[in-house]
Design an enzyme around this catalytic site. Structure first.
Site, mmCIF file in Angstrom:
data_model
loop_
_atom_site.group_PDB
_atom_site.id
_atom_site.type_symbol
_atom_site.label_atom_id
_atom_site.label_comp_id
_atom_site.label_asym_id
_atom_site.label_seq_id
_atom_site.Cartn_x
_atom_site.Cartn_y
_atom_site.Cartn_z
ATOM 1 C CG ASP A 148 -0.322 -0.562 2.481
ATOM 2 O OD1 ASP A 148 0.925 -0.551 2.571
ATOM 3 O OD2 ASP A 148 -1.049 -1.001 3.373
ATOM 4 C CD GLU A 150 -8.576 0.873 7.966
ATOM 5 O OE1 GLU A 150 -8.575 -0.094 8.741
ATOM 6 O OE2 GLU A 150 -7.874 1.886 8.164
ATOM 7 C CG ASP A 197 -8.762 -1.479 12.008
ATOM 8 O OD1 ASP A 197 -7.816 -2.181 11.600
ATOM 9 O OD2 ASP A 197 -9.157 -0.474 11.375
ATOM 10 C CG HIS A 220 -5.854 -2.524 8.975
ATOM 11 N ND1 HIS A 220 -6.013 -1.226 9.415
ATOM 12 C CD2 HIS A 220 -4.515 -2.746 9.050
ATOM 13 C CE1 HIS A 220 -4.842 -0.708 9.719
ATOM 14 N NE2 HIS A 220 -3.913 -1.616 9.512
HETATM 15 C C1 F6R Z 1 1.461 -1.521 6.123
HETATM 16 C C2 F6R Z 1 0.181 -2.184 6.264
HETATM 17 C C3 F6R Z 1 -0.605 -2.153 7.540
HETATM 18 C C4 F6R Z 1 0.246 -2.461 8.773
HETATM 19 C C5 F6R Z 1 -0.615 -2.431 10.028
HETATM 20 C C6 F6R Z 1 0.217 -2.633 11.286
HETATM 21 O O1 F6R Z 1 1.976 -1.690 4.825
HETATM 22 O O2 F6R Z 1 -0.267 -2.714 5.313
HETATM 23 O O3 F6R Z 1 -1.647 -3.086 7.451
HETATM 24 O O4 F6R Z 1 0.831 -3.722 8.621
HETATM 25 O O5 F6R Z 1 -1.291 -1.207 10.124
HETATM 26 O O6 F6R Z 1 1.087 -1.573 11.438
HETATM 27 P P1 F6R Z 1 2.250 -1.603 12.548
HETATM 28 O O7 F6R Z 1 3.182 -2.693 12.148
HETATM 29 O O8 F6R Z 1 2.889 -0.250 12.469
HETATM 30 O O9 F6R Z 1 1.563 -1.880 13.840
#
Ligand code: F6R
Length: 272
Positions: free
Chosen positions: A67, A143, A136, A138
């Protein structure tokens, strides 16, 4: 789903790096799906170490990131492109032409997302997708409520995600509201997924993902439908798993089997 519980975040990074390095050695032209965020930082540091000290060769590896924030130029310090340059790409021998991150400043997002999907297909599909998980539930920026069949597209970030990521932007106001993200359907087409989670703050999401029902309200739960997922989590992130002891037994049995200490009728156990 295979669930590997490590004592701490370092153990998660080392085990994840073993999965990635084993693939890169076996298939030097493999296609890796990569994630950003805090969780995979230790994995990337370990891959850099393996490259420098053990000659792990990325020359033919192709990468696709999950992303990118909409509105940020690749050169913006908080863009996921610059995150990847800083934490991995600039330190290993990946060919820059082989690294792909969605363009947060594309002029036509529909065309750009379609092209991203085509590039993945033309590369032969993703062999191993690294994933973190949001508070959450995701995966990527899918989301709660995202279709479990979704493809690469624009997605509006949830308020919880904006709050979680405010730490990188010096406040919530500066966090972009939209992202380009691979879809859940795109992720499920990867040949193997590695889901990483560390820390107590992820315990609820990990429980819902692994032991809850498959639901678009927790998009990580869609991984239960995939036949080759390894969730590698530390003790705090595993804290709410009801079947934690069973997962440990499975890993012990795996090790015994690999060392020839167990005999079964089939070639392998519990891979799916
Ligand atoms: C990032 C991504 C997100 C993160 C998730 C956890 O490329 O796709 O889904 O993996 O938000 O983020 P952290 O590792 O910062 O807790």
């Amino acid at each position: 789903m295979r669930v590997i519980v490590e004592a701490d975040a370092e153990g998660v990074s080392r085990t994840a790096a073993r999965f990635v390095a084993e693939l890169v050695r076996r298939q030097p032209d493999c296609v890796l799906g990569l994630a950003t965020g805090s969780t995979p930082l230790g994995l990337y540091a370990e891959l850099i170490r393996l490259h420098r000290q053990e000659g792990l060769d990325f020359a033919r590896v192709v990468t696709f990131n999950l992303d990118e924030y909409v509105g940020l130029a690749a050169t913006h310090p908080q863009s996921y492109r610059s995150f990847m340059q800083r934490h991995l790409f600039d330190h290993v021998n990946l060919d820059p032409r082989h690294t792909h991150v969605p363009d947060g400043r594309a002029l036509d997002f529909e065309a750009h997302c379609g092209q991203y999907e085509r590039l993945i297909l033309e590369a032969g599909g993703i062999d191993l997708q690294v994933l973190g998980i949001g508070g959450d539930g995701h995966i990527a920026f899918n989301e709660p409520g995202s279709s479990l069949g979704s493809r690469t597209r624009l997605k509006t970030l949830a308020p919880e995600t904006i709050r979680d990521n405010a730490r990188f932007f010096g406040g919530e106001e500066a966090v972009p509201r939209l992202a380009v993200t691979m879809g859940v359907g795109t992720i499920l087409e990867s040949r193997r997924c590695l889901l990483l989670a560390t820390g107590e703050a992820k315990a609820g999401a990990i429980r819902d993902c692994i032991e809850g029902p498959v639901t678009a309200q927790v998009t990580a739960s869609a991984l239960q439908l995939h036949r080759d997922v390894a969730a590698i989590v530390d003790e705090p992130a595993a804290g709410l798993l009801a079947r934690r002891e069973y997962y440990r037994h499975v890993e012990q049995a795996q090790r015994l089997l690999q060392s020839g200490g167990l005999r079964t009728v089939g070639p392998t156990i519990d891979h799916e």
